[in-house]
Scaffold this active site. Structure first.
Site, mmCIF file in Angstrom:
data_model
loop_
_atom_site.group_PDB
_atom_site.id
_atom_site.type_symbol
_atom_site.label_atom_id
_atom_site.label_comp_id
_atom_site.label_asym_id
_atom_site.label_seq_id
_atom_site.Cartn_x
_atom_site.Cartn_y
_atom_site.Cartn_z
ATOM 1 N N HIS A 1 55.762 13.773 68.302
ATOM 2 C CA HIS A 1 54.536 13.434 69.030
ATOM 3 C C HIS A 1 53.415 14.451 68.807
ATOM 4 O O HIS A 1 52.285 14.247 69.267
ATOM 5 C CB HIS A 1 54.837 13.306 70.525
ATOM 6 N N ASP B 1 51.272 9.663 67.200
ATOM 7 C CA ASP B 1 51.092 9.121 68.545
ATOM 8 C C ASP B 1 51.769 7.756 68.658
ATOM 9 O O ASP B 1 52.200 7.166 67.661
ATOM 10 C CB ASP B 1 49.609 9.005 68.878
#
Length: 438
Positions: A410, A414
């Site tokens: 992450h 995304d």
């Protein structure tokens, strides 16, 4: 007849040394060409050194546990019929004896007072000669050295790591590692050493020591979770058309190409195509920089008979057709299971696929293969009732359904990018051309 020098072979970019783990022959043994003489290990893979031709083993120049450099002579082989007793073999024929200078005594004196560092840590990680020399020069003992967090392969300490540690130590004026509690890499943060763990006392248990590869896997998995904030997304995929196509052509494929057609090459092809559409998944992270790879190398997690795991790599997968991918997949998988992979064949992947379905699992949350930023887990294909949309309305039918799960880093991937990439893989599989010829 000539004497043959047996060398540590080149084993891929970045690999400069190997540890001799076991001699398979003895001095005086006669060997045939390609007979294995010794086993060697790097921090990624075990391998064997074969005899370049038939002959008699005259001498080993290193011992088991030594770590010679690539290109070092490790053994001497005399061709059959040579009188080996009449000639002395020098271990370092190119080395000349020179008169020592005052400067030559400095490292000798230093070595006599500096702590001796083994060529591997307690948990099996190799320590390069350069790192050992720096540690001895700076009077860092083995206990302090093992507290340094390594950024190399499987947590291996690099020159950059130890120099960075020394800079921090000098700037703060304290012995950093000695004040840090010992943390076992296996129990993820417990400060009690494994040897003092008492929860199994009095129980009917068997204590099994981890082998070298399992220790590396444990360290690697822990490091990946510490480095990358993992997020996992899931998607159902209707692969009915794909399953029917494979069932129809697999016998013809085997007859024509002499290769068994599994689902893995098809998954590799679908992922490769998706990576072309979403190149920001084909990246790695270096500090605050994102390194985008303009090549696609697909790692495929492979279970070994020992229960361990290895990830051979399909290099330039985007340049191969389905036949080429299939040939590569079968070759790498077969040689992985008999420990015949070369070190370069398990390096350089940019994305990894792991097939959980091979063991009946429907889905899972895989751990990223560093320094990649995503990994795809493929679940078992199961017949399930599903809604089928038609121009005349929805119906219920039996379809071949599988679950894909994508774990991603992450820091750079995304949810939107991860979701779109996963959906594109699903679309590539659902829209597979069932009229495709081989």
């Amino acid at each position: 007849m000539a004497k043959i020098e047996i060398l540590i072979p080149a084993m891929g970019e970045g690999i400069t040394e190997a540890t001799i783990t076991q001699f398979l022959k003895k001095v005086g043994d006669f060997v045939e060409e390609e007979d294995s003489i010794m086993e060697i290990a790097t921090d990624k893979v075990d391998s064997e050194i074969p005899a370049p031709q038939a002959g008699k083993i005259v001498k080993f120049l290193f011992n088991e546990g030594d770590t010679p450099q690539v290109g070092d002579v490790v053994a001497i082989l005399a061709t059959e019929g040579e009188d080996t007793a009449s000639e002395e073999i020098k271990e370092n024929p190119k080395q000349e004896i020179q008169k020592p200078t005052p400067e030559d005594f400095a490292p000798v004196l230093l070595e006599s007072i500096a702590p001796q560092i083994s060529n591997k840590t307690d948990d099996g990680n190799f320590i390069s000669p350069l790192v050992r020399n720096i540690a001895q020069t700076e009077n860092i003992d083995a206990n302090e050295l093992k507290q340094i967090s390594g950024s190399g392969e499987a947590g291996r300490i690099t020159k950059k790591d130890i120099l960075s540690y020394l800079n921090d130590k000098k700037s703060q004026g304290v012995k950093l590692a000695s004040s840090t509690p010992t943390i076992s890499p296996i129990n993820s943060g417990a400060t009690t050493p494994a040897s003092e763990h008492k929860s199994y006392e009095g129980e009917n248990v068997e204590i099994i020591e981890m082998d070298r590869m399992r220790k590396l896997i444990a360290q690697y998995m822990l490091k990946s979770k510490q480095v990358s904030p993992h997020v996992t997304s899931f998607i159902d995929v209707d692969v009915t058309g794909l399953v029917n196509w494979r069932n129809k052509v697999k016998d013809e494929f085997l007859k024509k190409e002499n290769q068994k057609l599994t689902f893995t090459p098809i998954f590799v092809e679908a992922v490769t195509s998706a990576l072309k559409d979403y190149p920001m998944v084909n990246v790695s992270v270096d500090g605050d920089r994102i390194i985008r790879k303009k090549y696609i190398n697909i790692g495929m997690a492979t279970a070994l008979p020992s229960g361990n795991l290895i990830v051979p790599v399909i290099k330039a997968a985007d340049e191969l057709n389905l036949v080429g991918i299939t040939t590569k997949v079968n070759d790498l998988a077969d040689r992985a299971r008999i420990n015949k992979l070369q070190p370069d064949e398990i390096k350089g992947s940019t994305f990894t696929i792991t097939n959980l379905g091979a063991f009946g699992s429907t889905t899972g949350t895989p751990i990223i293969n560093q320094p990649e930023v995503a990994i795809l887990a493929v679940g078992a294909i199961k017949k399930k009732p599903a809604v089928i949309e038609t121009p005349h309305g929805d119906t219920i039918g039996i379809r071949q359904i599988m679950v894909l799960s994508l774990s991603y880093d992450h820091r750079v991937v995304d949810g939107a990018l991860g979701g779109m990439f996963l959906k594109r893989i699903a679309e590539n599989l659902e829209n597979f051309d069932i009229k495709r010829t081989i």
